[in-house]
Design a protein around this motif. Structure first.
Motif, short mmCIF file in Angstrom:
data_model
loop_
_atom_site.label_atom_id
_atom_site.label_comp_id
_atom_site.label_asym_id
_atom_site.label_seq_id
_atom_site.Cartn_x
_atom_site.Cartn_y
_atom_site.Cartn_z
N LEU A 49 58.43 35.96 33.68
CA LEU A 49 57.74 34.71 33.98
C LEU A 49 57.56 34.50 35.48
N SER A 50 58.52 34.93 36.27
CA SER A 50 58.37 34.83 37.73
C SER A 50 57.16 35.63 38.22
N ILE A 51 57.02 36.83 37.71
CA ILE A 51 55.89 37.67 38.09
C ILE A 51 54.58 37.05 37.61
N SER A 52 54.58 36.52 36.39
CA SER A 52 53.39 35.85 35.87
C SER A 52 53.04 34.63 36.73
N ALA A 53 54.06 33.89 37.15
CA ALA A 53 53.84 32.73 38.02
C ALA A 53 53.26 33.16 39.37
N LEU A 54 53.75 34.28 39.89
CA LEU A 54 53.20 34.81 41.15
C LEU A 54 51.73 35.17 40.99
N GLU A 55 51.40 35.78 39.86
CA GLU A 55 49.99 36.14 39.63
C GLU A 55 49.12 34.90 39.53
N GLU A 56 49.64 33.85 38.88
CA GLU A 56 48.88 32.60 38.78
C GLU A 56 48.74 31.96 40.16
N LEU A 57 49.80 32.03 40.95
CA LEU A 57 49.73 31.49 42.30
C LEU A 57 48.75 32.29 43.17
N SER A 58 48.63 33.58 42.89
CA SER A 58 47.64 34.37 43.64
C SER A 58 46.22 33.89 43.34
N LYS A 59 46.00 33.43 42.11
CA LYS A 59 44.69 32.85 41.75
C LYS A 59 44.46 31.57 42.56
N TRP A 60 45.48 30.73 42.62
CA TRP A 60 45.40 29.50 43.41
C TRP A 60 45.11 29.83 44.87
N HIS A 61 45.84 30.80 45.41
CA HIS A 61 45.68 31.19 46.81
C HIS A 61 44.25 31.64 47.10
N PHE A 62 43.70 32.41 46.19
CA PHE A 62 42.33 32.89 46.36
C PHE A 62 41.34 31.73 46.25
N LEU A 63 41.49 30.88 45.24
CA LEU A 63 40.54 29.80 45.00
C LEU A 63 40.58 28.73 46.09
N LYS A 64 41.74 28.48 46.67
CA LYS A 64 41.87 27.40 47.66
C LYS A 64 41.24 27.73 49.01
N GLN A 65 40.94 29.00 49.23
CA GLN A 65 40.35 29.37 50.50
C GLN A 65 39.00 28.67 50.66
N ASN A 66 38.78 28.15 51.84
CA ASN A 66 37.53 27.42 52.09
C ASN A 66 36.34 28.29 51.76
N VAL A 77 35.18 29.61 48.96
CA VAL A 77 35.49 30.81 48.20
C VAL A 77 34.19 31.55 47.86
N ASP A 78 34.19 32.82 48.11
CA ASP A 78 33.02 33.65 47.86
C ASP A 78 32.95 33.97 46.37
N LEU A 79 32.05 33.34 45.67
CA LEU A 79 31.94 33.51 44.22
C LEU A 79 31.54 34.93 43.82
N THR A 80 30.98 35.68 44.77
CA THR A 80 30.64 37.07 44.45
C THR A 80 31.91 37.91 44.32
N LYS A 81 33.01 37.43 44.90
CA LYS A 81 34.29 38.14 44.81
C LYS A 81 35.17 37.62 43.69
N LEU A 82 34.70 36.67 42.93
CA LEU A 82 35.50 35.99 41.93
C LEU A 82 36.05 36.94 40.86
N GLU A 83 35.27 37.92 40.45
CA GLU A 83 35.73 38.88 39.44
C GLU A 83 37.00 39.61 39.87
N LYS A 84 37.19 39.76 41.17
CA LYS A 84 38.34 40.50 41.68
C LYS A 84 39.67 39.87 41.28
N ILE A 85 39.69 38.54 41.08
CA ILE A 85 40.95 37.87 40.79
C ILE A 85 41.52 38.27 39.43
#
Length: 159
Positions: A46-63, A65-73
């Motif tokens: 669950l910790s690793i899963s939480a980290l992966e979810e937080l990585s999504k947050w980290h990517f999305l919160k960037q000013n 966000v480049d939607l062309t890169k969205l698939e990468k998440i």
């Protein structure tokens, strides 16, 4: 059909940012409970899963966000890169000499996630001591280290 709908994300970006963070917090809270109850394998998963979810947050919160890169998440290696960025931001150590650097090398965090869930059908190359099944004692130390690392990350981002 892909996992991403760019229009949906664009129309709901603020809510998705908030919900990704809250979901990561929920998973982390559950991981801490499991660790306290000595279910180290499930805690680590669950910790690793939480980290992966937080990585999504980290990517999305960037000013802007480049939607062309969205698939990468949805790509595990891209999530690892995001996690590494979070580790750098929260640790002030770009070399990450602690356990975090080992977790992020050569897909190790993904392997750990699988190793705490599944029985292996072969020994790990060159490591006869490595468990072939989810072994609570073996993963106890790593579970504690992951919880500690995650607490540091959350404390940093909640400021």
């Amino acid at each position: 059909m892909g996992k991403i709908d760019k229009i949906f994300v664009s129309n709901n970006i603020e809510n998705l940012i908030n919900e990704s963070f809250k979901n990561s917090e929920r998973l982390f809270a559950d991981a801490k409970i499991l660790r306290k109850n000595q279910s180290f394998c499930s805690s680590l998963f669950l910790s690793i899963s939480a980290l992966e979810e937080l990585s999504k947050w980290h990517f999305l919160k960037q000013n802007n966000v480049d939607l062309t890169k969205l698939e990468k998440i949805t790509n595990h290696n891209f999530k690892i890169d995001e996690i590494l960025e979070m580790f750098k931001e929260t640790n002030n150590n770009p070399l990450l000499k602690k356990e975090g650097s080992a977790w992020l090398k050569n897909n190790r965090i993904k392997e750990m996630r699988e190793d705490v869930l599944y029985v292996r059908l072969k020994e790990r190359d060159g490591d006869k001591k490595y468990p072939i099944f989810p072994d609570e004692k073996y993963w106890q130390k790593r579970s504690k280290a992951m919880i500690k690392r995650f607490k540091t990350i959350f404390d940093f981002y909640k400021k």
